[in-house]
Motif scaffolding. Structure first.
Motif, PDB file in Angstrom:
ATOM      1  N   GLY A 113       1.846   2.610  -6.247  1.00  0.00           N
ATOM      2  CA  GLY A 113       1.529   3.475  -5.292  1.00  0.00           C
ATOM      3  C   GLY A 113       2.523   4.099  -4.738  1.00  0.00           C
ATOM      4  O   GLY A 113       3.526   3.576  -4.009  1.00  0.00           O
ATOM      5  N   ASP A 256      -1.404   0.851  -3.105  1.00  0.00           N
ATOM      6  CA  ASP A 256      -2.186   1.650  -4.104  1.00  0.00           C
ATOM      7  C   ASP A 256      -3.436   2.170  -3.299  1.00  0.00           C
ATOM      8  O   ASP A 256      -4.495   2.265  -3.864  1.00  0.00           O
ATOM      9  N   SER A 260      -7.785  -0.624  -3.263  1.00  0.00           N
ATOM     10  CA  SER A 260      -6.375  -1.211  -3.925  1.00  0.00           C
ATOM     11  C   SER A 260      -6.776  -2.316  -4.787  1.00  0.00           C
ATOM     12  O   SER A 260      -7.531  -3.367  -4.616  1.00  0.00           O
TER      13      SER A 260
END
Length: 547
Positions: A113, A256, A260
């Motif tokens: 990310g 992320d 996630s």
């Protein structure tokens, strides 16, 4: 509303657990010496004997609850985990790379990310001289649903030499209560800045690259494995991409977003989920000039909801946020808000939404050689749902401690470094979140009282200004004000905050509560947990938020 911390070039060797907490411990009483002016009277209609309450109410019960929570949350996890890790180590063979192509195939740190949290983690690990790979599923720059407010703690956590791509500098705030009792406060000094996320995120990534991190876009991570045939030894974790490629690393940082996949692997538990809706509205120069340097915050009709207008040149970012589960009401609030502002005649260039998620107090921040930070860890200010400063600060800490995890030669040492990271987060950002969730509980019950206090009492406005500039923290103010602390302790006894954030389980579904355990500890598998649908309101998936 968070404390400030400078982002230095130091690697983890200069980041001991005692000093790693991102919050400053010294709290100053608010003392904005700027001659502020109050305009557009009307707050008297709301005050009605309330003004004394929130000045005292407005800040914390942290003293009694947080210290024990931080100590217990970290040390309680440590006992079983380290003991378990020791039993694993007993069966380990000699350390070293067993991949066919040798050590060059194993990255020191892989970050998943490339938002503010991920870019900060990649920068921190790379500046320490480690081989760092930063994975991002989208091409950069890309749009993110976000208010784009950069408060003092965010500025302080940026890499050295970072120049903010500011679209506007805020010197005035108009507060309103469901469109009524509008009142404006002004300051000669800048309160905070406003950015667009595409440019801001891309610039953060560039700094990470200059420090030595390698970027790969278009890389969608499906899961992370720490056991099984993909993992050559116990010093390595495997990151598996959608195309089947496996990337090996000594440490992994999950950044992320709030949906996630890495957070699901770790077992992150959420205690508060909110739905934010936003529109980017291009406006003519005459309208843009009216908003230049001034933002609007409107306390909304649903408990804990509010709306905002952030000017960014020829575009106004207009949004609202409320508890998930009220999608239709939240959408109606945005429509009414835009119409009330006289902006209904302008066509938005972008309409979007997102879910923000706050962790529970006992939610894990690591598992084995995997750390999580930012929205992936549920690190978010519960009251305002501000997330950029939390992403930057937790990302930097995650990057620094990931270096130590990568250097660990056995599971016991890796776990020790991961627990040190958890301690740094809980002792800093965790304290701020504890204050924030109590402020949210007060705000849900008494929005008029909060409005009257901010608009009618100079000390309350000075405190707001100091917090947004980063010269003080909400937690610090609570610790230094015994009357405020006692008032919030009394309020807390009358509210259920057992979930760790705000009223218990705000916006959290039964499915999410049931799915809070991490993936199987002994076998790799697909990661559970993705962003829910848009409640009929067009949400996008998780992102770092800033309002």
């Amino acid at each position: 509303m968070v404390s400030s911390e400078h982002a230095g070039n130091a690697g983890p060797e200069n980041t001991e657990p005692e000093g790693a907490a991102p919050e400053g411990t010294g709290a100053e009483a608010a003392r904005d010496g700027d001659p502020d002016t109050v305009e557009d009277g009307g707050a008297d209609d709301v005050t009605d004997g309330a003004t004394g309450d929130v000045a005292d109410d407005a800040a914390s019960d942290v003293a009694g609850g947080v210290t024990g929570d931080v100590a217990g949350g970290v040390t309680g996890d440590a006992t079983g985990d380290v003991a378990g890790a020791a039993s694993v180590v007993a069966g380990e063979g000699p350390d070293g790379d067993t991949g066919a192509d040798g050590a060059a195939d194993v990255w020191d740190v892989v970050v998943v990310g490339a938002g503010p949290a991920g870019a900060s983690a990649a920068y921190a690990a790379a500046v320490a001289g480690r081989r760092v790979l930063l994975l991002e599923k989208s091409e950069l720059p890309r749009y993110k649903t976000c208010g784009g407010g950069i408060i003092g703690p965010s500025r302080d956590a940026l890499p050295p030499g970072f120049e903010l791509p500011l679209q506007d500098r805020v010197h005035a705030v108009t507060f309103s209560l469901e469109g009524r009792f509008a009142r404006t406060r002004r300051s000669r000094r800048m309160l905070f800045g406003l950015i667009n996320r595409p440019e801001f995120d891309a610039q953060l990534v560039q700094h990470a690259q200059k420090a030595g991190a390698e970027l790969r876009t278009g890389a969608t991570v499906t899961r992370v494995e720490q056991h099984g045939p993909s993992v050559p030894d116990r010093r390595t974790a495997a990151v598996v991409l959608a195309d089947g490629e496996t990337i090996l690393a000594r440490a992994v940082v999950g950044a992320d977003g709030s949906a996630s996949r890495i957070g699901a692997h770790v077992g992150v538990k959420m205690g508060q989920v909110d739905l934010g809706l936003e529109a980017e509205i291009p406006v003519p120069p005459s309208v843009a000039e009216d908003w230049k340097g001034r933002v609007l915050i409107d306390w909304g009709p649903m408990p804990g909801s509010y709306g905002w207008v952030f000017p960014k040149g020829d575009t106004l970012t207009v949004g609202v946020i409320s508890a998930r589960g009220e999608g239709a009401a939240t959408k109606r609030y945005l429509e009414d808000f835009v119409a009330r502002l006289g902006l209904a005649g302008f066509e938005p260039s972008i309409s979007s939404g997102h879910l923000t998620r706050c962790r529970t107090d006992d939610s894990p921040l690591s598992r084995g050689r995997v750390l999580v930070c930012g929205d992936a860890a549920g690190l978010l200010e519960p009251w305002t749902r501000e997330g950029i400063s939390y992403a930057l600060r937790s990302g930097r800490l995650a990057g620094e401690w990931a270096v130590r995890v990568a250097e660990a030669n056995d599971a016991v040492d890796a776990r020790r470094q991961a627990l040190n990271y958890a301690f740094a987060i809980k002792a800093g950002l965790g304290v701020e979140m504890a204050v924030g969730r109590r402020m949210l509980a007060v705000f849900e019950r008494r929005p008029g009282l909060l409005h009257a206090t901010l608009t009618g009492l100079r000390p309350a406005w000075n405190a707001f200004a100091d917090i947004t500039r980063g010269s003080a923290t909400l937690g610090g103010m609570v610790r230094s004000n015994g009357l405020a602390r006692r008032a919030l302790e009394l309020l807390d006894k009358r509210m259920d905050t057992s979930s760790g954030v705000g009223p218990a389980g705000r916006g959290v579904t039964a499915k999410e509560r049931d799915a809070s355990e991490p993936e199987g500890t002994d076998e790799p598998g697909a990661v559970r947990g993705t962003a829910e649908g848009a409640e009929g309101a067009g949400e996008t998936k998780g992102t770092e938020t800033g309002v």
